[in-house]
Design an enzyme around this catalytic site. Structure first.
Site, PDB file in Angstrom:
ATOM      1  N   VAL A 114      -1.451   4.576  -8.352  1.00 54.62           N
ATOM      2  CA  VAL A 114       0.241   5.082  -8.078  1.00 54.62           C
ATOM      3  C   VAL A 114       0.037   6.135  -6.750  1.00 54.62           C
ATOM      4  O   VAL A 114      -0.522   7.223  -6.206  1.00 54.62           O
ATOM      5  CB  VAL A 114       0.791   5.942  -9.200  1.00 54.62           C
ATOM      6  CG1 VAL A 114       1.882   6.329  -9.272  1.00 54.62           C
ATOM      7  CG2 VAL A 114       0.721   4.687 -10.477  1.00 54.62           C
ATOM      8  N   PHE A 115       0.993   5.160  -5.602  1.00 58.89           N
ATOM      9  CA  PHE A 115       1.011   5.904  -4.615  1.00 58.89           C
ATOM     10  C   PHE A 115       1.979   7.052  -4.504  1.00 58.89           C
ATOM     11  O   PHE A 115       3.081   6.896  -4.657  1.00 58.89           O
ATOM     12  CB  PHE A 115       1.197   4.625  -3.632  1.00 58.89           C
ATOM     13  CG  PHE A 115       0.295   3.820  -3.508  1.00 58.89           C
ATOM     14  CD1 PHE A 115      -0.550   4.593  -3.518  1.00 58.89           C
ATOM     15  CD2 PHE A 115       0.579   2.931  -3.588  1.00 58.89           C
ATOM     16  CE1 PHE A 115      -2.387   3.032  -3.074  1.00 58.89           C
ATOM     17  CE2 PHE A 115       0.074   1.793  -2.634  1.00 58.89           C
ATOM     18  CZ  PHE A 115      -1.616   1.886  -3.056  1.00 58.89           C
TER      19      PHE A 115
ATOM     20  N   LYS B 253      12.119  -9.644  10.018  1.00 57.56           N
ATOM     21  CA  LYS B 253      13.417  -9.660   9.409  1.00 57.56           C
ATOM     22  C   LYS B 253      14.584  -9.087   9.383  1.00 57.56           C
ATOM     23  O   LYS B 253      15.764 -10.291  10.130  1.00 57.56           O
ATOM     24  CB  LYS B 253      13.058  -9.340   7.820  1.00 57.56           C
ATOM     25  CG  LYS B 253      11.988 -10.044   7.034  1.00 57.56           C
ATOM     26  CD  LYS B 253      11.904 -11.162   6.860  1.00 57.56           C
ATOM     27  CE  LYS B 253      10.707 -11.914   5.833  1.00 57.56           C
ATOM     28  NZ  LYS B 253      10.977 -13.221   6.017  1.00 57.56           N
TER      29      LYS B 253
ATOM     30  N   ASN C 176       1.086  -6.091  -3.414  1.00 56.79           N
ATOM     31  CA  ASN C 176       1.949  -5.334  -3.825  1.00 56.79           C
ATOM     32  C   ASN C 176       1.316  -5.223  -5.732  1.00 56.79           C
ATOM     33  O   ASN C 176       1.288  -5.097  -5.700  1.00 56.79           O
ATOM     34  CB  ASN C 176       2.786  -6.766  -4.009  1.00 56.79           C
ATOM     35  CG  ASN C 176       3.524  -6.860  -2.140  1.00 56.79           C
ATOM     36  OD1 ASN C 176       2.974  -8.210  -2.590  1.00 56.79           O
ATOM     37  ND2 ASN C 176       4.350  -5.911  -2.448  1.00 56.79           N
ATOM     38  N   LEU C 177       2.763  -4.247  -5.895  1.00 59.51           N
ATOM     39  CA  LEU C 177       2.409  -3.152  -6.827  1.00 59.51           C
ATOM     40  C   LEU C 177       1.973  -4.312  -7.994  1.00 59.51           C
ATOM     41  O   LEU C 177       0.782  -4.462  -8.908  1.00 59.51           O
ATOM     42  CB  LEU C 177       3.493  -2.908  -7.854  1.00 59.51           C
ATOM     43  CG  LEU C 177       3.220  -2.169  -9.018  1.00 59.51           C
ATOM     44  CD1 LEU C 177       2.418  -0.973  -9.073  1.00 59.51           C
ATOM     45  CD2 LEU C 177       5.019  -1.620  -9.707  1.00 59.51           C
TER      46      LEU C 177
ATOM     47  N   SER D 217      15.432  -9.571   3.155  1.00 62.51           N
ATOM     48  CA  SER D 217      13.854  -8.586   2.874  1.00 62.51           C
ATOM     49  C   SER D 217      14.962  -6.926   2.415  1.00 62.51           C
ATOM     50  O   SER D 217      15.553  -6.510   3.622  1.00 62.51           O
ATOM     51  CB  SER D 217      12.796  -8.111   2.950  1.00 62.51           C
ATOM     52  OG  SER D 217      12.779  -7.107   2.241  1.00 62.51           O
TER      53      SER D 217
ATOM     54  N   ARG E  73      11.970   0.752  -7.440  1.00 62.11           N
ATOM     55  CA  ARG E  73      12.377   0.075  -6.327  1.00 62.11           C
ATOM     56  C   ARG E  73      13.451  -0.914  -7.471  1.00 62.11           C
ATOM     57  O   ARG E  73      13.114  -1.084  -9.172  1.00 62.11           O
ATOM     58  CB  ARG E  73      11.003  -1.105  -6.433  1.00 62.11           C
ATOM     59  CG  ARG E  73      10.060  -0.887  -5.256  1.00 62.11           C
ATOM     60  CD  ARG E  73      10.344  -0.579  -3.983  1.00 62.11           C
ATOM     61  NE  ARG E  73       9.974  -0.263  -3.443  1.00 62.11           N
ATOM     62  CZ  ARG E  73       9.981   0.719  -2.915  1.00 62.11           C
ATOM     63  NH1 ARG E  73       9.721   2.554  -3.059  1.00 62.11           N
ATOM     64  NH2 ARG E  73       8.524   1.332  -2.070  1.00 62.11           N
TER      65      ARG E  73
ATOM     66  N   ASN F 136      -1.023 -19.333   3.521  1.00 64.97           N
ATOM     67  CA  ASN F 136      -1.321 -18.838   2.457  1.00 64.97           C
ATOM     68  C   ASN F 136      -0.729 -19.413   0.745  1.00 64.97           C
ATOM     69  O   ASN F 136      -0.371 -18.918  -0.044  1.00 64.97           O
ATOM     70  CB  ASN F 136      -0.206 -17.471   1.830  1.00 64.97           C
ATOM     71  CG  ASN F 136      -0.866 -16.203   1.599  1.00 64.97           C
ATOM     72  OD1 ASN F 136      -1.685 -15.945   0.822  1.00 64.97           O
ATOM     73  ND2 ASN F 136       0.745 -15.120   1.731  1.00 64.97           N
TER      74      ASN F 136
ATOM     75  N   TYR G 118       6.801  -5.868  10.262  1.00 63.46           N
ATOM     76  CA  TYR G 118       6.844  -7.236   9.239  1.00 63.46           C
ATOM     77  C   TYR G 118       8.455  -7.110   8.670  1.00 63.46           C
ATOM     78  O   TYR G 118       9.503  -8.151   9.409  1.00 63.46           O
ATOM     79  CB  TYR G 118       5.613  -7.641   8.456  1.00 63.46           C
ATOM     80  CG  TYR G 118       6.401  -7.876   6.664  1.00 63.46           C
ATOM     81  CD1 TYR G 118       7.006  -9.041   7.048  1.00 63.46           C
ATOM     82  CD2 TYR G 118       7.518  -6.906   6.214  1.00 63.46           C
ATOM     83  CE1 TYR G 118       7.925  -9.728   5.531  1.00 63.46           C
ATOM     84  CE2 TYR G 118       8.159  -7.551   4.986  1.00 63.46           C
ATOM     85  CZ  TYR G 118       8.609  -8.644   4.772  1.00 63.46           C
ATOM     86  OH  TYR G 118       9.779  -9.284   3.957  1.00 63.46           O
TER      87      TYR G 118
ATOM     88  N   GLY H  53       5.164   4.541   4.762  1.00 60.74           N
ATOM     89  CA  GLY H  53       6.253   3.294   5.473  1.00 60.74           C
ATOM     90  C   GLY H  53       6.658   3.784   4.029  1.00 60.74           C
ATOM     91  O   GLY H  53       7.445   2.529   4.133  1.00 60.74           O
TER      92      GLY H  53
HETATM   93  C1  UD1 Z   1       6.790  -4.482   0.068  1.00 57.98           C
HETATM   94  C2  UD1 Z   1       8.213  -3.981   1.406  1.00 57.98           C
HETATM   95  C3  UD1 Z   1       9.269  -5.747   1.372  1.00 57.98           C
HETATM   96  C4  UD1 Z   1       8.346  -6.967   1.274  1.00 57.98           C
HETATM   97  C5  UD1 Z   1       7.384  -6.371  -0.045  1.00 57.98           C
HETATM   98  C6  UD1 Z   1       6.341  -8.252   0.245  1.00 57.98           C
HETATM   99  C7  UD1 Z   1       8.328  -2.604   2.201  1.00 57.98           C
HETATM  100  C8  UD1 Z   1       8.963  -0.991   2.704  1.00 57.98           C
HETATM  101  N1  UD1 Z   1       8.984  -2.633   1.535  1.00 57.98           N
HETATM  102  O1  UD1 Z   1       7.763  -3.866  -0.525  1.00 57.98           O
HETATM  103  O2  UD1 Z   1       9.906  -5.491   2.419  1.00 57.98           O
HETATM  104  O3  UD1 Z   1       9.309  -7.569   0.870  1.00 57.98           O
HETATM  105  O4  UD1 Z   1       6.605  -5.500   0.021  1.00 57.98           O
HETATM  106  O5  UD1 Z   1       4.914  -7.673   0.857  1.00 57.98           O
HETATM  107  O6  UD1 Z   1       7.289  -2.566   3.658  1.00 57.98           O
HETATM  108  N2  UD1 Z   1       2.496   0.405  -5.701  1.00 57.98           N
HETATM  109  C9  UD1 Z   1       1.915   1.794  -5.990  1.00 57.98           C
HETATM  110  N3  UD1 Z   1       0.289   0.995  -6.404  1.00 57.98           N
HETATM  111  C10 UD1 Z   1       0.127  -0.236  -5.768  1.00 57.98           C
HETATM  112  C11 UD1 Z   1       1.107  -1.236  -5.470  1.00 57.98           C
HETATM  113  C12 UD1 Z   1       2.421  -0.851  -5.082  1.00 57.98           C
HETATM  114  O7  UD1 Z   1       1.746   2.856  -7.302  1.00 57.98           O
HETATM  115  O8  UD1 Z   1      -1.392  -0.741  -5.642  1.00 57.98           O
HETATM  116  C13 UD1 Z   1       4.223   1.192  -5.419  1.00 57.98           C
HETATM  117  C14 UD1 Z   1       4.364   1.502  -3.964  1.00 57.98           C
HETATM  118  O9  UD1 Z   1       4.146   2.827  -3.447  1.00 57.98           O
HETATM  119  C15 UD1 Z   1       5.868   0.872  -4.331  1.00 57.98           C
HETATM  120  C16 UD1 Z   1       5.960  -0.077  -5.336  1.00 57.98           C
HETATM  121  O10 UD1 Z   1       4.977  -0.051  -6.152  1.00 57.98           O
HETATM  122  O11 UD1 Z   1       6.575   2.397  -4.531  1.00 57.98           O
HETATM  123  C17 UD1 Z   1       6.407  -1.544  -5.160  1.00 57.98           C
HETATM  124  O12 UD1 Z   1       5.343  -1.610  -3.692  1.00 57.98           O
HETATM  125  P1  UD1 Z   1       5.478  -3.111  -3.149  1.00 57.98           P
HETATM  126  O13 UD1 Z   1       5.291  -4.397  -4.444  1.00 57.98           O
HETATM  127  O14 UD1 Z   1       3.665  -3.185  -2.199  1.00 57.98           O
HETATM  128  O15 UD1 Z   1       6.218  -3.537  -2.670  1.00 57.98           O
HETATM  129  P2  UD1 Z   1       7.512  -2.944  -1.731  1.00 57.98           P
HETATM  130  O16 UD1 Z   1       6.896  -1.702  -1.131  1.00 57.98           O
HETATM  131  O17 UD1 Z   1       8.688  -2.375  -2.164  1.00 57.98           O
END
Ligand code: UD1
Length: 343
Positions: free
Chosen positions: A220-221, A156, A202-203, A127, A234, A37, A152, A300
């Site tokens: 936005v989820f 951990k 990831n966001l 994590s 977060r 990766n 995943y 999830g």
């Molecule tokens: C997730 C994992 C965490 C992992 C991390 C790294 C869970 C609960 N959490 O973190 O263990 O270490 O990924 O990969 O499994 N969001 C949007 N739109 C998007 C993407 C994200 O709204 O396109 C929101 C999500 O709903 C969340 C926030 O942004 O509320 C952060 O999401 P993300 O960056 O994916 O991180 P986690 O879900 O917190």
């Protein structure tokens, strides 16, 4: 003599920033990575930042023979920072066996060679996912762990148990698990950062890619959560702050300042930030109006979680220094640098 630290996954997002901080603190990091990766060129970028090119060996930690040969060759390693792992939550649901094999076997192999060759100290990337949705916020290290919602997350939890049990059975092994909250951003040089494969899960990478025009719009989820603006909360911390915590943890183990042979620390800012606030931060630092729409909840997802980092602040002497906007700006600078092919 500089202390040699093995950084597994040292060309990846967290590992590369950790390697930079180790060099800057006078350690000699040596990297093992299978480049699953990440890219080998990252060590050249680390050299641009620090003036030192870390030694990289490309192989898979699941290959016990290669790991043995590597440790025999580098017989003066003082400690291990184990960052290498598969980390995509969604992918892990579809490929559980790959996740269990890779994340568990690599750790077991490492612990076995640490025992065999007398390497005493391990820092492990864990994590905040191990807490699930905590009952009390901000979450402290003694909060009960909850059933993982993905393979995943389960790896951990299992890895933490494997490490704890090993330190109980073998008093020569000491370990620290660092429970990361949400690392974001990039090195201020914009020479290293996060390189998600394909569509980011990831966001923040999704935010910056949308800002750059690679993605049509951000989804936005959910905006019906029990939070002030309805979106999830977060604890986003700057990856450079996170990287520095690894150096504090390594020093604590090497200097024997650990209180028990297995310790756990939360790494976060202590501040909860909603998805909509993160979008506003991006808009502030980039000057771009981001296209986004509210869609349904992501399966999830946890409603809200942020750290109580007091224990890490007090015991490790570490705290986050960067604000959300500072971290977001470095994520944006990195996206632009990378996309403009300036690297
Ligand atoms: C997730 C994992 C965490 C992992 C991390 C790294 C869970 C609960 N959490 O973190 O263990 O270490 O990924 O990969 O499994 N969001 C949007 N739109 C998007 C993407 C994200 O709204 O396109 C929101 C999500 O709903 C969340 C926030 O942004 O509320 C952060 O999401 P993300 O960056 O994916 O991180 P986690 O879900 O917190």
């Amino acid at each position: 003599m500089k202390k040699k630290i093995l950084v597994t996954g040292g060309t990846g997002y967290i590992g590369s920033h950790t390697t930079v901080e180790l060099i800057e603190e006078g350690f000699e990091p040596i990297i093992v990575d299978n480049l699953y990766n990440s890219e080998a060129v990252v060590v050249d970028r680390i050299q641009k930042i620090t003036g030192v090119k870390p030694h990289l060996e490309v192989f898979d930690l699941c290959d016990r023979e290669k790991l043995d040969r590597f440790i025999q060759k580098h017989n003066d390693i003082s400690a291990v920072i184990h960052v290498a792992a598969y980390k995509a939550v969604g992918e892990s649901v579809n490929k559980p066996l790959e996740y269990y094999r890779n994340n568990l076997l690599s750790l077991i192999n490492l612990l076995e060679v640490m025992k065999r060759y007398g390497i005493p100290d391990l820092v492990f990337s864990s994590s905040c996912t191990v807490y699930g949705q905590p009952e009390k916020l901000p979450v402290t290290e003694d909060a009960p762990l909850q059933s993982a919602t993905s393979p995943y997350g389960n790896t951990k939890q299992i890895c933490e148990s494997i490490i704890r049990d090993t330190t109980v059975s073998d008093k020569n092994i000491k370990a620290i698990s660092l429970r990361y909250f949400n690392p974001i951003g990039a090195h201020p040089s914009a020479l290293i950062g996060e390189l998600p494969r394909g569509v980011p899960e990831n966001l923040v990478p999704f935010l910056t890619q949308t800002g750059y025009g690679i993605r049509e719009e951000l989804k936005v989820f959910g905006n019906d959560y029990n939070t002030p603006d309805g979106s999830c909360i977060r604890d986003y911390l700057h990856v450079v702050d996170l990287a520095k915590a690894h150096v504090f943890a390594i020093k604590r183990l090497i200097e024997g300042k650990n209180k028990t042979n297995y310790e756990v620390f939360n790494l976060g800012t202590g501040k909860g930030v909603s998805v909509l606030e993160a979008i506003k931060s991006f808009e502030r630092v980039s000057g771009i109006k981001l296209k986004y729409k509210i869609v349904g909840r992501r399966a999830g997802d946890i409603e809200k979680i942020w750290a109580n980092p007091s224990y890490a602040n007090k015991e490790l002497g570490w705290k986050t220094l960067s604000s959300l906007d500072e971290a977001m700006k470095t994520a944006w600078d990195w996206e632009k640098m990378f996309r403009n092919n300036k690297l």
